[in-house]
Structure formats: structure tokens, C-alpha cells
Design an enzyme around this catalytic site. Structure first.
Site, PDB file in Angstrom:
ATOM      1  N   GLY A   9      -7.879   5.506  39.824  1.00 32.19           N
ATOM      2  CA  GLY A   9      -8.419   4.146  39.714  1.00 32.19           C
ATOM      3  C   GLY A   9      -7.465   3.265  38.914  1.00 32.19           C
ATOM      4  O   GLY A   9      -6.877   3.721  37.944  1.00 32.19           O
TER       5      GLY A   9
ATOM      6  N   ILE B 171      -9.809   2.988  31.826  1.00 36.59           N
ATOM      7  CA  ILE B 171     -10.764   2.187  31.045  1.00 36.59           C
ATOM      8  C   ILE B 171     -11.792   3.094  30.355  1.00 36.59           C
ATOM      9  O   ILE B 171     -12.504   2.646  29.469  1.00 36.59           O
ATOM     10  CB  ILE B 171     -11.514   1.148  31.924  1.00 36.59           C
ATOM     11  CG1 ILE B 171     -12.384   1.831  32.984  1.00 36.59           C
ATOM     12  CG2 ILE B 171     -10.542   0.165  32.543  1.00 36.59           C
ATOM     13  CD1 ILE B 171     -13.393   0.898  33.640  1.00 36.59           C
ATOM     14  N   ASP B 172     -11.847   4.383  30.777  1.00 35.52           N
ATOM     15  CA  ASP B 172     -12.887   5.275  30.238  1.00 35.52           C
ATOM     16  C   ASP B 172     -12.547   5.839  28.854  1.00 35.52           C
ATOM     17  O   ASP B 172     -13.429   6.333  28.159  1.00 35.52           O
ATOM     18  CB  ASP B 172     -13.129   6.443  31.207  1.00 35.52           C
ATOM     19  CG  ASP B 172     -13.485   5.984  32.611  1.00 35.52           C
ATOM     20  OD1 ASP B 172     -13.972   4.845  32.748  1.00 35.52           O
ATOM     21  OD2 ASP B 172     -13.260   6.752  33.569  1.00 35.52           O
TER      22      ASP B 172
ATOM     23  N   HIS C 168     -17.461   6.486  33.665  1.00 36.76           N
ATOM     24  CA  HIS C 168     -17.572   7.785  34.324  1.00 36.76           C
ATOM     25  C   HIS C 168     -18.501   8.690  33.529  1.00 36.76           C
ATOM     26  O   HIS C 168     -19.641   8.303  33.310  1.00 36.76           O
ATOM     27  CB  HIS C 168     -16.161   8.387  34.533  1.00 36.76           C
ATOM     28  CG  HIS C 168     -16.141   9.422  35.614  1.00 36.76           C
ATOM     29  ND1 HIS C 168     -15.381  10.562  35.540  1.00 36.76           N
ATOM     30  CD2 HIS C 168     -16.791   9.481  36.786  1.00 36.76           C
ATOM     31  CE1 HIS C 168     -15.568  11.288  36.623  1.00 36.76           C
ATOM     32  NE2 HIS C 168     -16.422  10.639  37.404  1.00 36.76           N
TER      33      HIS C 168
ATOM     34  N   GLN D 280     -14.777  -4.843  35.608  1.00 34.37           N
ATOM     35  CA  GLN D 280     -14.308  -4.342  34.310  1.00 34.37           C
ATOM     36  C   GLN D 280     -12.875  -3.807  34.357  1.00 34.37           C
ATOM     37  O   GLN D 280     -12.252  -3.579  33.326  1.00 34.37           O
ATOM     38  CB  GLN D 280     -15.259  -3.239  33.806  1.00 34.37           C
ATOM     39  CG  GLN D 280     -16.632  -3.760  33.475  1.00 34.37           C
ATOM     40  CD  GLN D 280     -17.694  -2.662  33.431  1.00 34.37           C
ATOM     41  OE1 GLN D 280     -17.998  -2.134  32.386  1.00 34.37           O
ATOM     42  NE2 GLN D 280     -18.259  -2.310  34.581  1.00 34.37           N
TER      43      GLN D 280
HETATM   44  O1  F6P Z   1     -12.110   6.053  35.890  1.00 32.42           O
HETATM   45  C1  F6P Z   1     -12.248   4.670  35.969  1.00 32.42           C
HETATM   46  C2  F6P Z   1     -13.495   4.312  36.736  1.00 32.42           C
HETATM   47  O2  F6P Z   1     -13.574   2.898  36.809  1.00 32.42           O
HETATM   48  C3  F6P Z   1     -14.785   4.878  36.164  1.00 32.42           C
HETATM   49  O3  F6P Z   1     -15.235   4.164  35.049  1.00 32.42           O
HETATM   50  C4  F6P Z   1     -15.682   4.830  37.356  1.00 32.42           C
HETATM   51  O4  F6P Z   1     -16.686   5.815  37.274  1.00 32.42           O
HETATM   52  C5  F6P Z   1     -14.747   5.114  38.505  1.00 32.42           C
HETATM   53  O5  F6P Z   1     -13.447   4.822  38.048  1.00 32.42           O
HETATM   54  C6  F6P Z   1     -15.020   4.326  39.761  1.00 32.42           C
HETATM   55  O6  F6P Z   1     -14.186   4.810  40.754  1.00 32.42           O
HETATM   56  P1  F6P Z   1     -13.792   4.055  42.096  1.00 32.42           P
HETATM   57  O7  F6P Z   1     -12.779   3.006  41.745  1.00 32.42           O
HETATM   58  O8  F6P Z   1     -13.192   5.104  42.959  1.00 32.42           O
HETATM   59  O9  F6P Z   1     -15.032   3.453  42.638  1.00 32.42           O
END
Ligand code: F6P
Length: 359
Positions: free
Chosen positions: A12, A137-138, A182, A285
Site C-alpha cells: 500500500g 501509515i500503520d 490494519h 488517510q
Molecule cells: O497498510 C496500510 C493500509 O492502509 C492499512 O491501514 C489498511 O488496512 C490497508 O492498507 C488497506 O489496504 P488496501 O490499500 O489494499 O485497500
């Protein structure tokens, strides 16, 4: 002798990827002058597997400090499938090693989160020189105090809560804001405290819906017409926490709600008198310019990666520990998750000022 360095961004995206790429590139040009070639690999590990890359020029790295996203593109390539030969007979590990050799790389710089780091470690085991920069971001990467992207996302999530505050106050409503993160609660905890949330629900502290309702009703009794809940997307109830991982997964399969905040809203509806609304800022975010903190962090991590290349310090993540950039061996950290310690100072301070964690 000419040095050849590859660089890719995987998983991500987040704010600061371009700032970190720039830090690596400018650091390399300072270290090696004209004796370095930088190869930009497209769309993360996918580009490395399928040989999609290009030789970059110094100008490519100018004017990108404040740019959101990643100029290299990114994709999710799950670690668990890396050693699996796919239906088109693609051997991903072989593809990555072949292209590394084809580019004649001295080192591959990999920007990414937890999953990306596991694959970086796999490539190290396969004999490639790699350096990982901790992006997400986590803020859930073990072995570094902070990851880039985190502070920028905290700013955005806080701003969402600030804006929700004004409308919640006008209408006297309960607002539940779902924050990304996450499986961990770092982002929710920081944004919740910074935004003045009344209730913060984290995956690390399973909640009891009756305790949450009591907190909201106590506020009504005290004359407060509105309440704000900052809820991590990975929040779980006490009942769910008592289940095994497998049972929990099964229970969630029948989950009729698009995400946790909708379920919490439904559960609270019969227990609280105020009107309840939800707000899910989602990928908002991860977007836009990195904040000043992240620009500095990315520049430091990137410049340090360039120095490690000069010193031939490979197989490491550039971690930020006690304010210093340090080489953290990938084999010590790959696959470990950094959760919020339930007795950390932030949680203690939040409890001291009356914020409820629903426990
Ligand atoms: O790991 C970053 C993050 O934005 C998490 O906070 C979230 O759970 C996940 O990626 C979302 O993933 P995607 O961009 O695949 O929807």
C-alpha cells in the site's frame, strides 16, 4: 567502478515514498557522483519479477519531495505466494533474481511495510544485497520506533475528527470515526488523542459494548450533547477476542456490515439515546503530501541507505531507534508485528484524562 542500484516501492502506498526515493537518490549521487546508475523498478516486486524497469536520471528525483503517492508505482504481491509457481508457470523468485542479475545490481533498495519486508528478507536469503526502508501509515514494523507515512496519516485522521467534532456538536450526535491501521491501533490512538475523542477502540484492547454505551450515557447525563468515538478498523469485541483465530475468521464471514464501525453503530443504537452516525475516511488517510516530520524522516532514512550502500551494509532495514538511524538485520525483524503495548504512556495519559477504551 560503476555502481548499479535498483529501487522499488511495494504494498500500500503512503505519504513520503517519493521523499524517501529522493533521499536515496540524492544521497547516492553525492556518494558516487557520476559512478552510479539508479534503476527505477515499476509497480513493486511485479516489475522485478517481469523485468519492468528503467534507468533514471538525476532530474527524475527533483521536485518530488512534497509529492504524494509513488512515482515508481506499487502493487501488492503477497509474501505467501512468492514461492508458489503461478498458473502461468511464473517462478517469481527466479524472475526477481534473474532481473537483479540482468541489471547487474550492487544493491536493491526496497520501500515497504511488513509483507514487503518479508520478501526483502527472502531475497536476502537468496543471496541478493537488499536494504529495506520502513514505510506504512500503520507504524507496525518491528525494530523501528517509527515508520514514514504514519505522522502524515495522523495529521489527516486528526483533521477528520476535528471536522466531525463541529458537526457532531451542532447536532448533538454520536459520531464513530473509523481509522485505518490494519491489525494495530497506533494511528487510532494518536489521532484519537489529538482529536479529543471520548472513546478510543483499539485491536489491542477488546471492547465491551455495554461499557462503551455507559461512557456515552454518562456524557449525556453530564450535559454533553455529543460524543466522538475513534475506532480502529481492526477493533474487536471481548466476545470475539475469546474466540480462536479460526473461529473469529468464520464469524466475520457472516458479518453483514461493510466494516466494524457499522456494527458498533448498530449495537449502540438500542443502548444510547443520541442519534448515531459513522464516518469512514479510508484511503484518504494515505493520500496527499507528506507532513514536515515525514519529509525529514524520509530524507534521513534515504540518505542513510545511500551511506550503507557505500559501506556495503546490506541485509538490513534502516530503522529509527531513539532518534538515530540504525541498521536492523532483516532476519531479526521480518514477520514480527509491532502492536501498541496496552500499558504504554499514551494509553495511560488518555485514561487519566477520562478517555474510555471500552474495557
Ligand atoms: O497498510 C496500510 C493500509 O492502509 C492499512 O491501514 C489498511 O488496512 C490497508 O492498507 C488497506 O489496504 P488496501 O490499500 O489494499 O485497500
Amino acid at each position: 567502478m560503476m555502481k548499479r542500484i535498483g529501487i522499488l516501492t511495494s504494498g500500500g502506498d503512503c505519504q513520503g515514498l517519493n521523499a524517501a526515493i529522493r533521499g536515496v537518490a540524492k544521497g547516492l549521487y553525492q556518494e558516487f557522483g557520476k559512478d552510479v546508475e539508479i534503476y527505477g523498478i515499476k509497480d513493486g516486486y511485479k516489475g522485478l519479477i517481469f523485468g519492468e524497469y528503467k534507468l533514471m536520471k538525476p532530474n527524475d528525483f527533483s521536485g518530488i519531495l512534497t509529492l504524494g503517492g509513488t512515482l515508481l508505482g506499487t502493487s501488492r504481491q503477497p509474501f505467501k505466494t512468492m514461492r508458489v509457481i503461478d498458473e502461468n508457470s511464473v517462478d517469481k523468485v527466479k524472475g526477481m533474481k534473474d532481473n537483479y542479475k540482468k541489471m547487474k545490481l550492487d544493491c536493491l533498495v526496497i520501500l515497504g511495510g511488513n509483507g514487503t519486508q518479508k520478501t526483502a528478507n527472502l531475497l536476502r536469503e537468496e543471496g541478493l544485497n537488499v536494504i529495506h526502508l520502513p514505510k506504512t501509515i500503520d507504524n507496525d514494523i518491528w525494530g523501528t520506533d517509527i515508520t514514514f507515512g504514519f505522522h502524515s496519516a495522523v495529521e489527516i485522521a486528526t483533521n477528520v475528527i476535528d471536522c466531525i467534532h463541529t458537526t457532531a456538536t451542532s447536532h448533538g450526535r454520536v459520531f464513530i470515526v473509523e481509522v485505518m491501521g490494519h491489525k494495530v491501533g497506533w494511528l487510532t490512538l494518536s489521532a484519537g488523542i489529538a482529536g479529543g475523542a471520548d472513546v478510543i477502540l483499539l485491536p489491542e484492547i477488546p471492547y465491551d459494548i455495554d461499557k462503551v454505551a455507559k461512557c456515552l450515557n454518562d456524557r449525556i447525563k453530564a450535559g454533553k450533547k455529543f460524543s466522538i468515538l475513534a475506532v480502529a478498523e481492526g477493533a474487536i469485541s471481548k466476545q470475539e477476542a475469546a474466540l480462536s483465530k479460526k473461529e473469529r475468521k468464520k464469524a466475520r464471514e457472516n458479518f453483514p456490515h461493510p466494516s466494524i464501525v457499522y456494527r458498533i453503530a448498530e449495537e449502540l443504537a438500542g443502548k444510547v439515546d443520541n442519534e448515531i452516525r459513522v464516518c469512514v475516511p479510508g484511503h484518504f488517510q494515505r493520500g496527499g503530501s507528506p507532513c514536515a516530520y515525514d519529509r525529514v524522516l524520509c530524507t534521513r532514512l534515504g540518505a542513510t541507505a545511500a551511506r550503507y550502500i557505500k559501506e556495503k551494509t546490506f541485509g538490513v532495514m534502516v530503522g529509527m531507534v531513539n532518534g538515530q538511524c540504525v541498521p536492523v538485520p532483516l532476519q531479526d525483524v521480518a514477520g514480527k508485528l509491532k502492536s501498541v503495548p496496552v500499558d504504554c504512556d499514551e494509553i495511560k495519559a488518555a485514561r487519566q484524562i477520562g478517555i474510555s477504551f471500552g474495557d
